[in-house]
Design a protein around this motif. Structure first.
Motif, PDB file in Angstrom:
ATOM      1  N   ILE A  58      -3.725   2.491   2.821  1.00 48.04           N
ATOM      2  CA  ILE A  58      -2.274   2.028   4.385  1.00 48.04           C
ATOM      3  C   ILE A  58      -1.744   3.716   3.449  1.00 48.04           C
ATOM      4  CG2 ILE A  58       0.029   1.217   3.596  1.00 48.04           C
ATOM      5  CD1 ILE A  58      -1.711  -1.052   2.504  1.00 48.04           C
ATOM      6  N   LYS A  59      -1.151   3.820   4.751  1.00 44.06           N
ATOM      7  CA  LYS A  59       0.326   4.846   4.473  1.00 44.06           C
ATOM      8  C   LYS A  59       0.407   5.076   3.435  1.00 44.06           C
ATOM      9  CE  LYS A  59       2.272   8.696   7.163  1.00 44.06           C
ATOM     10  NZ  LYS A  59       2.552   8.961   8.596  1.00 44.06           N
ATOM     11  N   ALA A  60       0.425   6.130   2.931  1.00 39.10           N
ATOM     12  CA  ALA A  60       1.805   6.395   1.483  1.00 39.10           C
ATOM     13  C   ALA A  60       3.237   6.083   2.225  1.00 39.10           C
ATOM     14  CB  ALA A  60       1.607   7.080   0.265  1.00 39.10           C
ATOM     15  N   HIS A  61       4.117   5.767   1.524  1.00 44.28           N
ATOM     16  CA  HIS A  61       5.754   6.037   1.631  1.00 44.28           C
ATOM     17  C   HIS A  61       5.593   6.018   3.450  1.00 44.28           C
ATOM     18  CE1 HIS A  61       5.693   7.981  -2.501  1.00 44.28           C
ATOM     19  NE2 HIS A  61       4.672   9.478  -1.627  1.00 44.28           N
ATOM     20  N   ALA A  62       5.267   4.607   3.138  1.00 43.31           N
ATOM     21  CA  ALA A  62       5.122   4.416   4.960  1.00 43.31           C
ATOM     22  C   ALA A  62       6.402   3.248   5.357  1.00 43.31           C
ATOM     23  CB  ALA A  62       4.248   4.613   5.890  1.00 43.31           C
ATOM     24  N   GLY A  63       6.918   2.644   3.966  1.00 48.56           N
ATOM     25  CA  GLY A  63       7.825   1.002   3.667  1.00 48.56           C
ATOM     26  C   GLY A  63       6.887   0.016   3.869  1.00 48.56           C
ATOM     27  N   CYS A  64       5.769  -0.110   4.024  1.00 48.74           N
ATOM     28  CA  CYS A  64       5.160  -0.823   3.125  1.00 48.74           C
ATOM     29  C   CYS A  64       5.017  -1.631   1.951  1.00 48.74           C
ATOM     30  CB  CYS A  64       3.526  -0.945   3.036  1.00 48.74           C
ATOM     31  SG  CYS A  64       2.848  -2.480   3.071  1.00 48.74           S
ATOM     32  N   ILE A  65       6.073  -2.916   1.542  1.00 46.11           N
ATOM     33  CA  ILE A  65       6.430  -3.239   0.236  1.00 46.11           C
ATOM     34  C   ILE A  65       5.463  -3.189  -0.848  1.00 46.11           C
ATOM     35  CG2 ILE A  65       7.325  -5.056  -1.249  1.00 46.11           C
ATOM     36  CD1 ILE A  65       9.089  -5.776   1.935  1.00 46.11           C
ATOM     37  N   GLY A  66       4.137  -4.140  -0.098  1.00 48.94           N
ATOM     38  CA  GLY A  66       3.199  -4.095  -0.996  1.00 48.94           C
ATOM     39  C   GLY A  66       2.925  -2.654  -1.359  1.00 48.94           C
ATOM     40  N   ASN A  67       2.316  -1.903  -0.544  1.00 53.40           N
ATOM     41  CA  ASN A  67       1.895  -0.694  -1.203  1.00 53.40           C
ATOM     42  C   ASN A  67       2.940   0.125  -2.157  1.00 53.40           C
ATOM     43  OD1 ASN A  67      -0.417   1.558  -0.851  1.00 53.40           O
ATOM     44  ND2 ASN A  67       1.762   2.154   0.330  1.00 53.40           N
ATOM     45  N   GLU A  68       4.585   0.100  -2.186  1.00 55.74           N
ATOM     46  CA  GLU A  68       5.083   0.884  -2.449  1.00 55.74           C
ATOM     47  C   GLU A  68       5.196   0.426  -4.265  1.00 55.74           C
ATOM     48  OE1 GLU A  68       7.260   3.254  -1.283  1.00 55.74           O
ATOM     49  OE2 GLU A  68       5.880   3.006   0.729  1.00 55.74           O
ATOM     50  N   GLU A  69       5.242  -1.187  -3.844  1.00 59.28           N
ATOM     51  CA  GLU A  69       4.893  -1.656  -5.316  1.00 59.28           C
ATOM     52  C   GLU A  69       3.583  -1.829  -6.031  1.00 59.28           C
ATOM     53  OE1 GLU A  69       6.293  -4.787  -8.678  1.00 59.28           O
ATOM     54  OE2 GLU A  69       7.473  -3.294  -7.206  1.00 59.28           O
ATOM     55  N   ALA A  70       2.898  -1.631  -5.041  1.00 58.08           N
ATOM     56  CA  ALA A  70       1.378  -1.248  -6.162  1.00 58.08           C
ATOM     57  C   ALA A  70       1.563   0.571  -6.981  1.00 58.08           C
ATOM     58  CB  ALA A  70       0.273  -1.355  -5.093  1.00 58.08           C
ATOM     59  N   GLU A  71       2.036   1.203  -5.932  1.00 56.80           N
ATOM     60  CA  GLU A  71       1.783   2.954  -6.504  1.00 56.80           C
ATOM     61  C   GLU A  71       3.058   2.577  -7.810  1.00 56.80           C
ATOM     62  OE1 GLU A  71       4.237   6.619  -3.992  1.00 56.80           O
ATOM     63  OE2 GLU A  71       2.994   5.549  -2.835  1.00 56.80           O
ATOM     64  N   ARG A  72       4.380   1.939  -7.222  1.00 55.62           N
ATOM     65  CA  ARG A  72       5.437   1.970  -8.786  1.00 55.62           C
ATOM     66  C   ARG A  72       4.533   1.822  -9.481  1.00 55.62           C
ATOM     67  NH1 ARG A  72       8.019  -1.016 -11.666  1.00 55.62           N
ATOM     68  NH2 ARG A  72       7.555  -2.794 -10.730  1.00 55.62           N
ATOM     69  N   LEU A  73       3.605   0.611  -9.764  1.00 58.81           N
ATOM     70  CA  LEU A  73       3.100   0.122 -11.122  1.00 58.81           C
ATOM     71  C   LEU A  73       2.030   1.247 -11.574  1.00 58.81           C
ATOM     72  CD1 LEU A  73       2.496  -3.511  -9.319  1.00 58.81           C
ATOM     73  CD2 LEU A  73       4.281  -2.944 -11.493  1.00 58.81           C
ATOM     74  N   ALA A  74       1.442   1.841 -10.127  1.00 61.09           N
ATOM     75  CA  ALA A  74       0.455   2.329 -11.065  1.00 61.09           C
ATOM     76  C   ALA A  74       0.891   3.570 -12.327  1.00 61.09           C
ATOM     77  CB  ALA A  74      -0.101   3.132  -9.745  1.00 61.09           C
ATOM     78  N   LYS A  75       2.086   4.382 -11.145  1.00 59.51           N
ATOM     79  CA  LYS A  75       2.817   5.727 -12.057  1.00 59.51           C
ATOM     80  C   LYS A  75       3.324   5.320 -13.386  1.00 59.51           C
ATOM     81  CE  LYS A  75       6.515   8.545 -11.083  1.00 59.51           C
ATOM     82  NZ  LYS A  75       7.624   8.708  -9.360  1.00 59.51           N
ATOM     83  N   GLU A  76       4.042   3.067 -13.197  1.00 63.04           N
ATOM     84  CA  GLU A  76       4.773   3.512 -14.792  1.00 63.04           C
ATOM     85  C   GLU A  76       3.654   3.236 -15.517  1.00 63.04           C
ATOM     86  OE1 GLU A  76       5.568  -1.223 -16.436  1.00 63.04           O
ATOM     87  OE2 GLU A  76       7.102  -0.290 -14.806  1.00 63.04           O
ATOM     88  N   ALA A  77       2.165   2.639 -14.809  1.00 61.68           N
ATOM     89  CA  ALA A  77       1.260   2.082 -16.428  1.00 61.68           C
ATOM     90  C   ALA A  77       0.816   3.946 -16.750  1.00 61.68           C
ATOM     91  CB  ALA A  77       0.007   1.976 -15.946  1.00 61.68           C
ATOM     92  N   ALA A  78       0.706   5.072 -15.600  1.00 59.24           N
ATOM     93  CA  ALA A  78       0.285   6.355 -16.055  1.00 59.24           C
ATOM     94  C   ALA A  78       1.331   6.697 -17.058  1.00 59.24           C
ATOM     95  CB  ALA A  78      -0.098   7.405 -14.969  1.00 59.24           C
ATOM     96  N   GLU A  79       2.247   6.718 -16.675  1.00 59.45           N
ATOM     97  CA  GLU A  79       3.371   7.428 -17.979  1.00 59.45           C
ATOM     98  C   GLU A  79       2.885   6.797 -19.325  1.00 59.45           C
ATOM     99  OE1 GLU A  79       6.840   7.242 -15.674  1.00 59.45           O
ATOM    100  OE2 GLU A  79       6.263   9.248 -13.880  1.00 59.45           O
ATOM    101  N   THR A  80       2.193   5.467 -19.071  1.00 61.58           N
ATOM    102  CA  THR A  80       3.117   4.248 -20.890  1.00 61.58           C
ATOM    103  C   THR A  80       2.214   5.304 -21.212  1.00 61.58           C
ATOM    104  OG1 THR A  80       3.216   2.905 -18.912  1.00 61.58           O
ATOM    105  CG2 THR A  80       2.682   2.001 -22.043  1.00 61.58           C
ATOM    106  N   GLU A  81       2.236   5.844 -22.870  1.00 61.84           N
ATOM    107  CA  GLU A  81       1.740   5.932 -23.880  1.00 61.84           C
ATOM    108  C   GLU A  81       0.414   5.476 -24.075  1.00 61.84           C
ATOM    109  OE1 GLU A  81       4.029   8.473 -26.908  1.00 61.84           O
ATOM    110  OE2 GLU A  81       5.313   8.814 -25.424  1.00 61.84           O
ATOM    111  N   ASN A  82       0.860   3.874 -24.162  1.00 64.63           N
ATOM    112  CA  ASN A  82      -0.316   2.896 -25.299  1.00 64.63           C
ATOM    113  C   ASN A  82      -0.821   2.023 -23.763  1.00 64.63           C
ATOM    114  OD1 ASN A  82       1.059   3.191 -27.249  1.00 64.63           O
ATOM    115  ND2 ASN A  82       2.836   1.797 -27.458  1.00 64.63           N
ATOM    116  N   PHE A  83      -1.567   3.339 -22.775  1.00 66.56           N
ATOM    117  CA  PHE A  83      -1.940   2.453 -22.111  1.00 66.56           C
ATOM    118  C   PHE A  83      -3.877   2.439 -22.212  1.00 66.56           C
ATOM    119  CE2 PHE A  83      -4.282   3.034 -18.129  1.00 66.56           C
ATOM    120  CZ  PHE A  83      -4.004   2.026 -16.947  1.00 66.56           C
ATOM    121  N   PRO A  84      -4.242   1.363 -22.426  1.00 71.82           N
ATOM    122  CA  PRO A  84      -5.442   1.100 -22.980  1.00 71.82           C
ATOM    123  C   PRO A  84      -6.366   2.016 -21.448  1.00 71.82           C
ATOM    124  CG  PRO A  84      -5.045  -0.690 -21.838  1.00 71.82           C
ATOM    125  CD  PRO A  84      -3.988  -0.159 -21.460  1.00 71.82           C
ATOM    126  N   GLU A  85      -7.128   2.251 -22.190  1.00 74.20           N
ATOM    127  CA  GLU A  85      -8.491   3.102 -21.915  1.00 74.20           C
ATOM    128  C   GLU A  85      -9.243   1.864 -21.267  1.00 74.20           C
ATOM    129  OE1 GLU A  85      -8.827   5.767 -20.804  1.00 74.20           O
ATOM    130  OE2 GLU A  85      -7.141   6.848 -21.414  1.00 74.20           O
TER     131      GLU A  85
END
Length: 171
Positions: free
Chosen positions: A4-31
C-alpha cells in the motif's frame, strides 16, 4: 498481504506506521526473532477477518432475509443476478415492496392477495406457469435457501420476475 502506498490516507496503513514508529522509539522494545512465512500470516489474517465478519453477520440487524439463505460468510462470490437479489430481498416489481416504501397505496396483487415473492412463485393465479411448491410459514427461510441453491428453481424465479416486470411496468 499487499503493498500500500505510504502516506496516501489509508487509515489502517497510517495507524500501522504510527504504531511501528512508536515501537521503534521505545527504549524497552523487546528483541524478537520470530519469523513467520508470508503464507502463514496471510492464512492467519484471513481466518481472523472471516471470524470477525461472521460474528458481525450473525449479530447484525440488517440483511436478515439474506442471512436466512446464506448464513455463512465467504470470500467466494455468489454470482446472483440483479433479479435474484430483488427476489431474495423481497424488493423489485412487487406490490408489497411498493407499498412498504409508500410507492403504492396497497400491497395487494391483482388477484387480491398480498403480493410477496412467495405468493407470486407459489399461489398467484396470474403466474401459475411459474409456480413452485409452497412452503409452510415456518419453512419459508428453508424454501428461499432451496430456491437459491437449485438452478431450475432459480431459472423459474428469474422468468417469473421478468414476467412481473413486464406486467407492472407502465406501457
Amino acid at each position: 498481504m499487499s503493498w500500500i502506498k505510504a502516506h496516501a490516507g489509508c487509515i489502517g496503513n497510517e495507524e500501522a506506521e504510527r504504531l511501528a514508529k512508536e515501537a521503534a522509539e521505545t527504549e524497552n522494545f523487546p528483541e524478537t526473532s520470530l519469523e513467520f512465512p508470508k503464507s502463514f500470516i496471510k492464512r492467519f489474517l484471513r481466518q481472523k477477518m472471516l471470524a470477525n465478519w461472521q460474528m458481525a453477520w450473525d449479530d447484525g440487524n440488517t440483511g436478515r432475509l439474506i442471512h436466512n439463505i446464506i448464513s455463512k460468510v465467504s470470500l467466494q462470490p455468489i454470482n446472483w443476478t440483479r433479479n435474484e437479489v430483488l427476489f431474495f430481498t423481497e424488493h423489485g416489481h412487487l406490490p408489497s415492496f411498493f407499498q412498504r416504501f409508500n410507492l403504492a397505496e396497497t400491497s395487494f396483487s391483482s388477484c387480491g392477495v398480498i403480493g410477496t415473492p412467495i405468493h407470486y412463485a407459489t399461489a398467484c393465479l396470474l403466474t401459475t406457469s411459474y409456480h413452485m411448491a409452497a412452503p409452510s410459514q415456518q419453512h419459508q427461510p428453508v424454501w428461499f435457501r432451496s430456491v437459491a441453491n437449485n438452478s431450475t428453481s432459480r431459472r423459474k424465479m428469474h422468468n417469473l420476475l421478468h414476467f412481473l416486470q413486464r406486467e407492472t411496468s407502465p406501457n
